[in-house]
Design a protein around this motif. Sequence first.
Motif, PDB file in Angstrom:
ATOM      1  N   THR A   1       0.883  -1.076  -0.056  1.00  0.00           N
ATOM      2  CA  THR A   1      -0.070  -0.016   0.012  1.00  0.00           C
ATOM      3  C   THR A   1       0.887   1.219  -0.178  1.00  0.00           C
ATOM      4  N   ILE A   2       0.310   2.125  -0.555  1.00  0.00           N
ATOM      5  CA  ILE A   2       1.149   3.824  -0.380  1.00  0.00           C
ATOM      6  C   ILE A   2      -0.029   4.596   0.426  1.00  0.00           C
ATOM      7  N   PRO A   3       0.582   5.448   0.951  1.00  0.00           N
ATOM      8  CA  PRO A   3      -0.127   6.477   1.642  1.00  0.00           C
ATOM      9  C   PRO A   3      -1.476   6.997   0.855  1.00  0.00           C
ATOM     10  N   TYR A   4      -2.483   6.797   1.684  1.00  0.00           N
ATOM     11  CA  TYR A   4      -3.843   7.420   0.833  1.00  0.00           C
ATOM     12  C   TYR A   4      -4.264   6.341  -0.164  1.00  0.00           C
ATOM     13  N   ASP A   5      -3.837   5.310  -0.063  1.00  0.00           N
ATOM     14  CA  ASP A   5      -4.064   4.403  -1.101  1.00  0.00           C
ATOM     15  C   ASP A   5      -5.568   3.769  -1.332  1.00  0.00           C
ATOM     16  N   PRO A   6      -6.097   4.189  -2.365  1.00  0.00           N
ATOM     17  CA  PRO A   6      -7.722   3.962  -2.441  1.00  0.00           C
ATOM     18  C   PRO A   6      -8.113   2.543  -2.631  1.00  0.00           C
ATOM     19  N   ARG A   7      -6.945   1.584  -3.051  1.00  0.00           N
ATOM     20  CA  ARG A   7      -7.106   0.292  -3.043  1.00  0.00           C
ATOM     21  C   ARG A   7      -6.850  -0.445  -1.978  1.00  0.00           C
ATOM     22  N   LYS A   8      -7.552  -1.802  -1.736  1.00  0.00           N
ATOM     23  CA  LYS A   8      -7.229  -2.819  -0.521  1.00  0.00           C
ATOM     24  C   LYS A   8      -5.812  -3.243  -0.401  1.00  0.00           C
ATOM     25  N   PRO A   9      -5.132  -3.408   0.729  1.00  0.00           N
ATOM     26  CA  PRO A   9      -3.974  -3.993   0.940  1.00  0.00           C
ATOM     27  C   PRO A   9      -3.607  -5.338   0.195  1.00  0.00           C
ATOM     28  N   PHE A  10      -4.565  -6.193  -0.350  1.00  0.00           N
ATOM     29  CA  PHE A  10      -4.241  -7.279  -1.103  1.00  0.00           C
ATOM     30  C   PHE A  10      -4.024  -7.132  -2.557  1.00  0.00           C
ATOM     31  N   ASN A  11      -4.440  -5.872  -2.914  1.00  0.00           N
ATOM     32  CA  ASN A  11      -4.150  -5.540  -4.230  1.00  0.00           C
ATOM     33  C   ASN A  11      -4.059  -4.113  -4.509  1.00  0.00           C
ATOM     34  N   PRO A  12      -2.921  -3.538  -3.826  1.00  0.00           N
ATOM     35  CA  PRO A  12      -2.611  -2.244  -3.668  1.00  0.00           C
ATOM     36  C   PRO A  12      -2.056  -1.364  -4.890  1.00  0.00           C
ATOM     37  N   SER A  13      -1.683  -0.020  -4.841  1.00  0.00           N
ATOM     38  CA  SER A  13      -1.263   0.705  -6.003  1.00  0.00           C
ATOM     39  C   SER A  13       0.268   0.569  -5.912  1.00  0.00           C
ATOM     40  N   GLY A  14       0.923   0.147  -4.857  1.00  0.00           N
ATOM     41  CA  GLY A  14       2.359   0.551  -4.829  1.00  0.00           C
ATOM     42  C   GLY A  14       3.345  -0.811  -4.714  1.00  0.00           C
ATOM     43  N   LEU A  15       4.424  -0.558  -4.856  1.00  0.00           N
ATOM     44  CA  LEU A  15       5.560  -1.432  -5.134  1.00  0.00           C
ATOM     45  C   LEU A  15       6.613  -1.248  -4.025  1.00  0.00           C
ATOM     46  N   ARG A  16       7.266  -2.182  -3.096  1.00  0.00           N
ATOM     47  CA  ARG A  16       8.311  -1.936  -2.127  1.00  0.00           C
ATOM     48  C   ARG A  16       9.419  -2.285  -2.361  1.00  0.00           C
ATOM     49  N   ILE A  17      10.515  -1.654  -2.613  1.00  0.00           N
ATOM     50  CA  ILE A  17      11.679  -2.411  -2.978  1.00  0.00           C
ATOM     51  C   ILE A  17      12.812  -1.881  -2.106  1.00  0.00           C
TER      52      ILE A  17
END
Length: 443
Positions: A371-387
């Motif tokens: 998830t990203i801050p203020y993500d409109p999507r749910k945690p299991f299919n979020p808008s972000g990628l963490r690397i």
Amino acid sequence: MRLPFISSPFLHFSNCKGEIKLTSFSIIPDTSLDVKDPTLSGLLREEENRQRTKLPLIPSENYVSRAVREATGSVLTNKYSEGYIGKRYYEGQQWIDQVEQLAVDRAKAVFGVEHANVQPYSGSPANLAIYAAFLKPGDTVMGMALPMGGHLTHGWHVSVTGGWFRSVQYGVSKESGRIDLDEVRELAKKERPKLIFCGGTAVPREIDFSAFADIAREVDAILVADIAHIAGLIAGGVHQSPVGHAPIVSTTTHKTLRGPRGAMLMSTKEYAQSLDKAVFPGLQGGPHNHTTAAIAVCLHEAAQPEFKLYAQQVVQNAKALAEELLDRGYNLISGGTDNHLILIDLTSKDILGKRAAKALDQAGIVTNYNTIPYDPRKPFNPSGLRIGTPAVTSRGMGKEEMRLLAQYIDEAIQAAKRESEMELTRIAQAVANLAEQFPAPGL
């Protein structure tokens, strides 16, 4: 009838028709894993091959040294040691006490703390011990909200820390993606928490421990610095230390510290006894002595001059990778990174985090959707990628390899959007060739 002593683990005494007979059997067959359990052995070989040929960019993963692995798999796994050094509930602790003392002394030296407890099984139980030591159910705790980059155990509602305690959460600015300390101060003054957590699991910027300490003093709260992600960077001198600002420090021992899957609680003398009692007998039984030994090894490694060079390179690589991604049009939360971690908002790339992460794994680059801050999507299919860069840095990679990784990431995401399996296969081969040039340590 008295039988002669027979020294063999493969004999069994039985009485049949009034006669004593000997029949052979095996108590514990002294065979290798390949022979004893070929199915599991095969799975381990496959995982080792995966670790050799793919490149991990998950910021919480790393490679341990051969020495750490040897300690983790040592005979210490056979020993029970409830209690603390010199005060155990089992005998036979002559060497165990020395192992644990070694780990404690090294933790105190590396981090400059007055007290260290090396027994917590992992980071989450370590944090729960802090609650057990200083709060009662219903007391107020303040931490960073999970979608903003915090950790489950900082009071998020799906964790017991959010169910058993009254939790208030701070976040980051929508504009900057950074913590607004004025907002944190106002929230603390309004809610009067007894504990304040700083630190998190997806925080790409340096944490201002001094500012958090000022806020905690204003509201008479205990400040806890959760440095699980950045412990190795602190040990290596490339991130400011919370010691002197936060009286309690919690950390895991893997991630950037390159140790086993364990945890430590460190503190001033004032809080030492309460924390120790919360860990044992409050939450745990006997410590995992093989893990304690491996923690001692990784702390010894962290005290060496070369570890400082490693920590410096982790940050340099993360900054280089971030710059390359920015140049390719990627939106990074907070605009970049100060540490080992990069959080990517994929919205502008018209692909979701989960789909991107799966495509990258197919291409030989291992990440996690986030998830990203203020993500409109749910945690299991979020808008972000963490690397992040700890593991590839441990393989010896530098700035030039970060340029290649950014290229491969971009190419794989574009291939995923086109649903090009052939292109993902091509990238995977290029990644495997790069991985072969930089062998994974400890394997």
